[in-house]
Design an enzyme around this catalytic site. Structure first.
Site, short mmCIF file in Angstrom:
data_model
loop_
_atom_site.label_atom_id
_atom_site.label_comp_id
_atom_site.label_asym_id
_atom_site.label_seq_id
_atom_site.Cartn_x
_atom_site.Cartn_y
_atom_site.Cartn_z
N ARG A 164 -9.79 61.49 -5.19
CA ARG A 164 -9.74 60.53 -4.07
C ARG A 164 -8.53 60.78 -3.14
O ARG A 164 -7.99 59.84 -2.56
CB ARG A 164 -9.69 59.09 -4.57
CG ARG A 164 -10.91 58.62 -5.32
CD ARG A 164 -12.15 58.59 -4.43
NE ARG A 164 -13.23 57.87 -5.08
CZ ARG A 164 -14.11 58.43 -5.91
NH1 ARG A 164 -14.03 59.72 -6.20
NH2 ARG A 164 -15.08 57.73 -6.44
N SER A 237 -15.64 51.03 -4.95
CA SER A 237 -14.55 50.85 -5.91
C SER A 237 -13.29 50.40 -5.18
O SER A 237 -12.89 51.03 -4.20
CB SER A 237 -14.22 52.17 -6.61
OG SER A 237 -15.33 52.65 -7.29
N GLU A 333 -7.96 51.76 -3.64
CA GLU A 333 -8.67 52.90 -3.05
C GLU A 333 -8.89 52.77 -1.54
O GLU A 333 -8.57 53.68 -0.79
CB GLU A 333 -9.99 53.12 -3.78
CG GLU A 333 -10.55 54.50 -3.48
CD GLU A 333 -11.98 54.69 -3.91
OE1 GLU A 333 -12.21 54.79 -5.10
OE2 GLU A 333 -12.86 54.76 -3.04
#
Ligand code: EPU
Length: 339
Positions: A164, A237, A333
């Site tokens: 990520r 998420s 995130e």
């Protein structure tokens, strides 16, 4: 040049937070982007770049110019016996692009089906799901330097991909505007079933496995676990799965035998943040008008369409609780858009 003023961005972010941009501009060409940047520099406006708005937490006011680059086009630019190099404009819808490649028999993107957002945002956070990350199929990208308007090519190593993460979230944050992304895809059908939940979903397939079935299974899994932002606003998420040391992972497993832990390398493991949040009793709970999704505790939803302040307050409460209970720090995130 159409610069809209005082534009409501609530329908342009999947968290549906209220947000008003002083100026908003849709760019369809590189020349559009250059003109928009020139306007911002002349008017001394801060520039914000919005993609599909599926991984962003917008503030209530954006005092500047929001550019949405919607450059289109998908083309196969080269073929070899094994591979095809396919270029997509940053403004292409990610899922539509995945399905287009599948029907054109360019394989490798199936596990990434049904992820919301646009192609141009995908490399920024190196999107990943069901055992595949964007970096596994990435070849290169073209981006414009916001300061000079010059185009630059970024090859794999220039992007500094990690879980990520990429250079565009770090050293080059807010410096480049991605215009197109080129993928190296496979011409032979093959299935990546390394993710246990996907493998078991396909076990029931009587008449063989193929990339079409993989895409179908991924779409079903996502539909079952993740809320559809069209009806329940969310940004996927909300936290990354934390990477912890081997020693910490062993201690966690000893205290909580059901903890979900994956291997990363010889000395590190990844814990399912969804399991941590679930085990702490947050699943399905509502606080500060924001709700923890009842099928997947890693997803915060915004059914009341409140501002990001509420969402960040709940996220902070969860983060502190997980730290106290497990000694593990959760990292957000979605980006804050302007920090
Ligand atoms: N789990 C629980 N309770 C929960 C949620 C999860 O016990 O409430 C357990 C599950 O039972 C499973 C494990 O945690 O054993 C992992 O759950 P899941 O397979 O749903 O995946 P995840 O690790 O929670 C990651 C990505 C998702 C991606 C899925 C599938 C991150 C931060 N998230 O979630 O990506 O779709 O894997 O590959 O890495 C996104 O980034 O927005 C996203 C949705």
């Amino acid at each position: 040049m159409k610069f809209q003023q005082n534009v409501d961005l609530q329908s342009l972010n999947t968290m549906a937070v209220p947000s008003v941009a002083r100026y908003f501009f849709i760019a369809q060409t590189l020349e559009d982007i250059r003109l928009a940047l020139a306007f911002a520099s002349k008017e001394k406006l801060s520039v914000f770049v919005l993609g599909g708005g599926s991984n962003s937490l917008l503030p209530e006011k954006l005092d500047g110019l929001v550019i949405q680059p919607l450059l289109k086009g998908v083309e196969c630019i080269e073929n070899s016996a094994e591979s095809s190099w396919v270029r997509a404009g940053a403004g292409e819808n990610w899922h539509d692009f995945v399905m287009h490649c599948l029907s054109a028999q360019y394989y490798g993107l199936e596990n990434l089906a049904y992820i919301p957002g646009l192609v141009g945002a995908a490399p920024i956070q190196n999107i990943g799901a069901y055992g595949v990350e964007l970096k596994d199929v990435f070849h290169s990208l073209e981006a414009m330097d916001r300061a000079t308007g010059e185009m630059q090519t970024f090859n794999f190593s220039d992007c500094e991909f990690a879980y990520r993460e990429s250079v565009f979230k770090n050293r080059l944050k807010d410096r480049m505007i991605i215009a197109s992304v080129t993928f190296r895809l496979q011409r032979q059908a093959a299935c990546n079933l390394s993710y246990p939940a996907l493998a078991s979903a396909l076990e029931r397939e009587a008449d063989g496995k193929n990339p079409e079935k993989v895409a179908e299974a991924v779409i079903k899994l996502r539909q079952r676990k993740l809320p559809d932002p069209e009806y329940i606003p969310n940004a996927g998420s909300f936290f990354k799965n934390p990477v912890i040391t081997e020693a910490k992972a062993s201690a966690l497993k000893l205290a909580h035998p059901k903890a979900v832990i994956f291997d990363v390398d010889g000395s590190h493991k990844k814990v399912a943040a969804g399991w941590l949040i679930d085990a702490a009793g947050w699943k399905g709970r509502e606080a500060f008008q924001v709700r923890v999704h009842d099928q997947q505790a890693l997803v915060l939803t915004n059914p009341n369409r409140v501002s990001r302040h509420h969402i960040l307050t709940l996220a902070d409460a969860i983060r502190k609780d997980i730290e106290q209970r497990f000694g593990i720090t959760l990292e957000r995130e979605p980006g804050l858009f302007s920090e």
